[in-house]
Each structure stands twice: as C-alpha cells, then as structure tokens.
Design a protein around this motif. Sequence first.
Motif, PDB file in Angstrom:
ATOM      1  N   GLN A  53      31.703  26.268  41.920  1.00  0.00           N
ATOM      2  CA  GLN A  53      32.098  27.594  41.452  1.00  0.00           C
ATOM      3  C   GLN A  53      33.417  28.041  42.080  1.00  0.00           C
ATOM      4  N   SER A  54      33.573  27.766  43.379  1.00  0.00           N
ATOM      5  CA  SER A  54      34.807  28.133  44.067  1.00  0.00           C
ATOM      6  C   SER A  54      36.011  27.388  43.485  1.00  0.00           C
ATOM      7  N   GLN A  55      35.831  26.091  43.249  1.00  0.00           N
ATOM      8  CA  GLN A  55      36.949  25.293  42.744  1.00  0.00           C
ATOM      9  C   GLN A  55      37.296  25.638  41.305  1.00  0.00           C
ATOM     10  N   ILE A  56      36.320  26.035  40.514  1.00  0.00           N
ATOM     11  CA  ILE A  56      36.612  26.474  39.143  1.00  0.00           C
ATOM     12  C   ILE A  56      37.425  27.761  39.174  1.00  0.00           C
ATOM     13  N   ARG A  57      37.073  28.688  40.063  1.00  0.00           N
ATOM     14  CA  ARG A  57      37.861  29.925  40.182  1.00  0.00           C
ATOM     15  C   ARG A  57      39.307  29.603  40.551  1.00  0.00           C
ATOM     16  N   ARG A  58      39.479  28.686  41.505  1.00  0.00           N
ATOM     17  CA  ARG A  58      40.836  28.289  41.909  1.00  0.00           C
ATOM     18  C   ARG A  58      41.568  27.607  40.755  1.00  0.00           C
ATOM     19  N   LEU A  59      40.867  26.766  40.014  1.00  0.00           N
ATOM     20  CA  LEU A  59      41.495  26.059  38.900  1.00  0.00           C
ATOM     21  C   LEU A  59      41.985  27.046  37.840  1.00  0.00           C
ATOM     22  N   LEU A  60      41.157  28.006  37.484  1.00  0.00           N
ATOM     23  CA  LEU A  60      41.558  28.988  36.474  1.00  0.00           C
ATOM     24  C   LEU A  60      42.763  29.796  36.933  1.00  0.00           C
ATOM     25  N   PHE A  61      42.782  30.128  38.220  1.00  0.00           N
ATOM     26  CA  PHE A  61      43.931  30.858  38.768  1.00  0.00           C
ATOM     27  C   PHE A  61      45.205  30.013  38.694  1.00  0.00           C
ATOM     28  N   LEU A  62      45.107  28.737  39.110  1.00  0.00           N
ATOM     29  CA  LEU A  62      46.278  27.855  39.101  1.00  0.00           C
ATOM     30  C   LEU A  62      46.768  27.592  37.678  1.00  0.00           C
ATOM     31  N   LEU A  63      45.850  27.473  36.724  1.00  0.00           N
ATOM     32  CA  LEU A  63      46.254  27.279  35.329  1.00  0.00           C
ATOM     33  C   LEU A  63      47.037  28.487  34.820  1.00  0.00           C
ATOM     34  N   ASP A  64      46.589  29.688  35.182  1.00  0.00           N
ATOM     35  CA  ASP A  64      47.320  30.896  34.787  1.00  0.00           C
ATOM     36  C   ASP A  64      48.700  30.934  35.442  1.00  0.00           C
ATOM     37  N   GLU A  65      48.761  30.562  36.733  1.00  0.00           N
ATOM     38  CA  GLU A  65      50.042  30.548  37.442  1.00  0.00           C
ATOM     39  C   GLU A  65      51.000  29.541  36.822  1.00  0.00           C
ATOM     40  N   ARG A  66      50.490  28.361  36.475  1.00  0.00           N
ATOM     41  CA  ARG A  66      51.356  27.344  35.882  1.00  0.00           C
ATOM     42  C   ARG A  66      51.879  27.801  34.520  1.00  0.00           C
ATOM     43  N   LYS A  67      51.010  28.437  33.736  1.00  0.00           N
ATOM     44  CA  LYS A  67      51.446  28.932  32.428  1.00  0.00           C
ATOM     45  C   LYS A  67      52.533  29.991  32.585  1.00  0.00           C
ATOM     46  N   ARG A  68      52.382  30.880  33.581  1.00  0.00           N
ATOM     47  CA  ARG A  68      53.381  31.919  33.822  1.00  0.00           C
ATOM     48  C   ARG A  68      54.701  31.288  34.285  1.00  0.00           C
ATOM     49  N   LEU A  69      54.591  30.293  35.177  1.00  0.00           N
ATOM     50  CA  LEU A  69      55.776  29.615  35.682  1.00  0.00           C
ATOM     51  C   LEU A  69      56.486  28.839  34.578  1.00  0.00           C
ATOM     52  N   GLU A  70      55.707  28.242  33.696  1.00  0.00           N
ATOM     53  CA  GLU A  70      56.285  27.503  32.571  1.00  0.00           C
ATOM     54  C   GLU A  70      57.122  28.420  31.694  1.00  0.00           C
ATOM     55  N   GLY A  71      56.610  29.622  31.416  1.00  0.00           N
ATOM     56  CA  GLY A  71      57.364  30.572  30.612  1.00  0.00           C
ATOM     57  C   GLY A  71      58.679  30.972  31.267  1.00  0.00           C
ATOM     58  N   GLN A  72      58.637  31.197  32.586  1.00  0.00           N
ATOM     59  CA  GLN A  72      59.856  31.572  33.304  1.00  0.00           C
ATOM     60  C   GLN A  72      60.862  30.433  33.321  1.00  0.00           C
ATOM     61  N   LEU A  73      60.365  29.205  33.521  1.00  0.00           N
ATOM     62  CA  LEU A  73      61.251  28.041  33.550  1.00  0.00           C
ATOM     63  C   LEU A  73      61.933  27.844  32.199  1.00  0.00           C
ATOM     64  N   LEU A  74      61.168  27.921  31.125  1.00  0.00           N
ATOM     65  CA  LEU A  74      61.737  27.747  29.789  1.00  0.00           C
ATOM     66  C   LEU A  74      62.766  28.835  29.481  1.00  0.00           C
ATOM     67  N   GLU A  75      62.466  30.055  29.861  1.00  0.00           N
ATOM     68  CA  GLU A  75      63.389  31.164  29.588  1.00  0.00           C
ATOM     69  C   GLU A  75      64.714  30.965  30.326  1.00  0.00           C
ATOM     70  N   LEU A  76      64.639  30.568  31.599  1.00  0.00           N
ATOM     71  CA  LEU A  76      65.861  30.395  32.386  1.00  0.00           C
ATOM     72  C   LEU A  76      66.692  29.215  31.891  1.00  0.00           C
ATOM     73  N   VAL A  77      66.034  28.092  31.614  1.00  0.00           N
ATOM     74  CA  VAL A  77      66.770  26.907  31.180  1.00  0.00           C
ATOM     75  C   VAL A  77      67.403  27.137  29.807  1.00  0.00           C
ATOM     76  N   GLN A  78      66.668  27.744  28.889  1.00  0.00           N
ATOM     77  CA  GLN A  78      67.216  27.999  27.557  1.00  0.00           C
ATOM     78  C   GLN A  78      68.372  28.998  27.617  1.00  0.00           C
ATOM     79  N   GLY A  79      68.275  29.971  28.503  1.00  0.00           N
ATOM     80  CA  GLY A  79      69.371  30.917  28.648  1.00  0.00           C
ATOM     81  C   GLY A  79      70.593  30.308  29.298  1.00  0.00           C
ATOM     82  N   TRP A  80      70.369  29.300  30.151  1.00  0.00           N
ATOM     83  CA  TRP A  80      71.458  28.680  30.915  1.00  0.00           C
ATOM     84  C   TRP A  80      72.096  27.523  30.148  1.00  0.00           C
ATOM     85  N   GLN A  81      71.277  26.691  29.521  1.00  0.00           N
ATOM     86  CA  GLN A  81      71.790  25.525  28.800  1.00  0.00           C
ATOM     87  C   GLN A  81      71.122  25.428  27.423  1.00  0.00           C
TER      88      GLN A  81
END
Length: 396
Positions: free
Chosen positions: A236-264
């Motif tokens: 149960q603990s590891q599933i909670r951590r996994l769901l949190f990390l998946l949300d963080e990665r999705k948020r980071l992916e959006g920021q990365l795509l936005e910056l790279v597309q704006g830059w190049q």
Amino acid sequence: MKGYIGIDLSLDNFTATFLASDQGQERQTTLAFPVSKEGWQSFCQELELFRATCKQVLIGLESSGPYTALILAHLLSLPHPVYVLNPNLIRHFRQSQSLRPLKTDPVDANAIARFLQQASSLPQPVSEVQEIALLAREYEALSQEIAALKNRIRQHVHVLFPELAKNVHLFSQAILRLLQACPSPQAIAQAPQETLAAILQPKGRGRAPSITAQRLRQLAQNSFGIPNPARQALLQSQIRRLLFLLDERKRLEGQLLELVQGWQEQAFNTLRSIKGMGNITTATFLAELGPLSRFPKAKSLVAYAGLDPSVHESGRYRGTSRLSKRGNRHLRRILRLIAQKLTCTTERFRQAYAHCRQQGRSHREALVIVARKILITFYAILSRHQPFQDLPIGDS
C-alpha cells in the motif's frame, strides 16, 4: 597584450588567476572571492583594472556540475568570450606542467589560465546558460525510480496474490486502486462484489480492466498467495509513492515539452516528424544536445556524445578501438534508446543495423554504430534545416 582569466569554483568561493602575456613578458595575479554579490563586485573591479592593459580577454572555467551555473550566468553578462572546459583536459594539462601531485584552488585556476594561453584550439565560447537538460535528467531519474518501484510492487503481489498479474495489467489505475483498498486476496474475497465493481470502474479517460468483479473474487478465493501483514503494508505504501511519482513525472514532462518547444520549435518539429521519434524522446534529445551552434561540425558533436573511437596504437601494436565514452552519458543513453526505436521504424537505420549484424557485430555494437549514424544524420538535417529523407522499403 592578451589577457587570460582562469576560474576555479567551489561551493562558497571562486579563485581567479589573471594572466597577461605579450612577447615573452608576463604578469600574473591570483585572488579568491566569495560567492556573493560583494565577491562578484570585487571580481569585476579587478577585471576592469586587468583589461585596461589587454587588447583581448579570454575567460575559462571548468565544468563542475551545479557550482558552474551561478558564476557562469554572471560571466556571460561580461563582454568577453567565456569557455567552459572539460575537467579531464585541465587535469591532464596540469599534470603535464608539473610532476608534483599538487592540487589547490590557486593551482587549478592557474592551470586553466595557462591552458587558455597555450591551447592550439578552443571549443566554441558559451553563449547562454542552458538548464533545460536538468529537467530531462530529472525526468530520467524519475523514470528509473518508477521502474524500480514497479519491480518491488510486482514482487509483493507475487507473494500475496500471484494469480493477479497473470490476468490483469498490474499497473492500470483501477488495479492499483484495488490493491490500495484490498492489498490481499483474502480482503478481495471478503469485499462485496458491488464494492469491487465500483473500484474497477474507469476514472476519467482510463479504461476499465478486462477482468470482472465476479472473476476477481473467484481468483482471490482460490489464490495460492499467503497473508502477510508486513508485505500488505509495504504494498500500500509503495502504491501511494508510485501514484505520486507518476503524477510528478507527468507534470515534469509537460514542463519539459513546453520549454523545449518554445526554445527550439523548428528543431523539435523536424525531429518529431521522423517515424518513431516521440514527444518526450525528441525533447530529451534536444535538451541534452543544447545549442547546435556549439559544434562546428558533426565530428565535434560525436565526440561530445562520447561515440568517437579511442585508438590505442604504438609501433607495430594495434590495440582494439573502443568508444571513448568521455562525453555526455545522458546523451549517449537517449541515443541508444532512439537507435532501438528507429531500427524498427525507419528503413535507413534498419538497413544500417542489418549491415552491422551481417558483418558479425553483436547487437550492442550494432546499436552503438547506428546511434552514431543517427547523431550525424540529425546534425545534418538540423544544421541545414532539411527534413529527414528515409529510404524506400527494400531499397539497398
């Protein structure tokens, strides 16, 4: 008279050697400054006095991870070319100047200034602090952490409910919610069928799992798994951590795509049009590549990625050529992933891989050769602003 400034960085201080030379005459001063607003102002005052007698001033510093970015950003505000130098080059240069194993901040700053003075050729000066690669590397680190966490979850489920992974996609949102609420087959077997059906209902745009609540209860009632409270709590603990990390990665992916597309944007669209190049793969590659103008030719970029051969020869001895691996390991990693994908989706690189295999190369060797070919191809189309041209299928 030409001026050379070598800067050695640490967490709280930076040491600068001011070296001026002209036709055999030299003068040199080495000073230490705190990493602060006052320290920077003191450095600029010394620089003003120094450049008053110099026609040209070159500034160099080692690439030293997180400590480089702060001072580098301030140095780029000055009207002088700034060079970020490979620490291995400076280390070997320092050793060539003296056999004594001496390493201090003043010695390192002096070595950098001397390197600028004596080097037959220098890399392209840095024009901007490019931090987008930090986002790409954090995305990579999160992905690795998620993969490791999924392995641990899979191991716990194998002990607690081994039949589950054979009948469902273990990491779908619905199954993760199920295991959070009922972390053992005993708990699933005792739960009302309506409760299980509600948990299995898709949330948002997700798809419902292929298993029904009734079938799930049957598997749980006949499970070979063992009840283990410690593993259930860990799951149960590891599933909670996994769901949190998946949300963080999705948020980071959006920021990365936005910056790279704006830059190049143009480079992103060019690479993204190649079959097999996804959004995050393209963004990560461009983030690690940085400004293409840093590389005067494709050979320089290949060396930066560490995909150039390291040759060992002496007299009649001919050693085995290996990759130098002295460049950007993150760029090498993403190029290997790109090579794995493009050998399946493009005819040009599929044929290159097949040719390497026919020559007796191993799968790993062939992928490295294809990765190098891909890097050279990308350099060509990005520098010439041309679209990628694949070969016709079956054309050899």
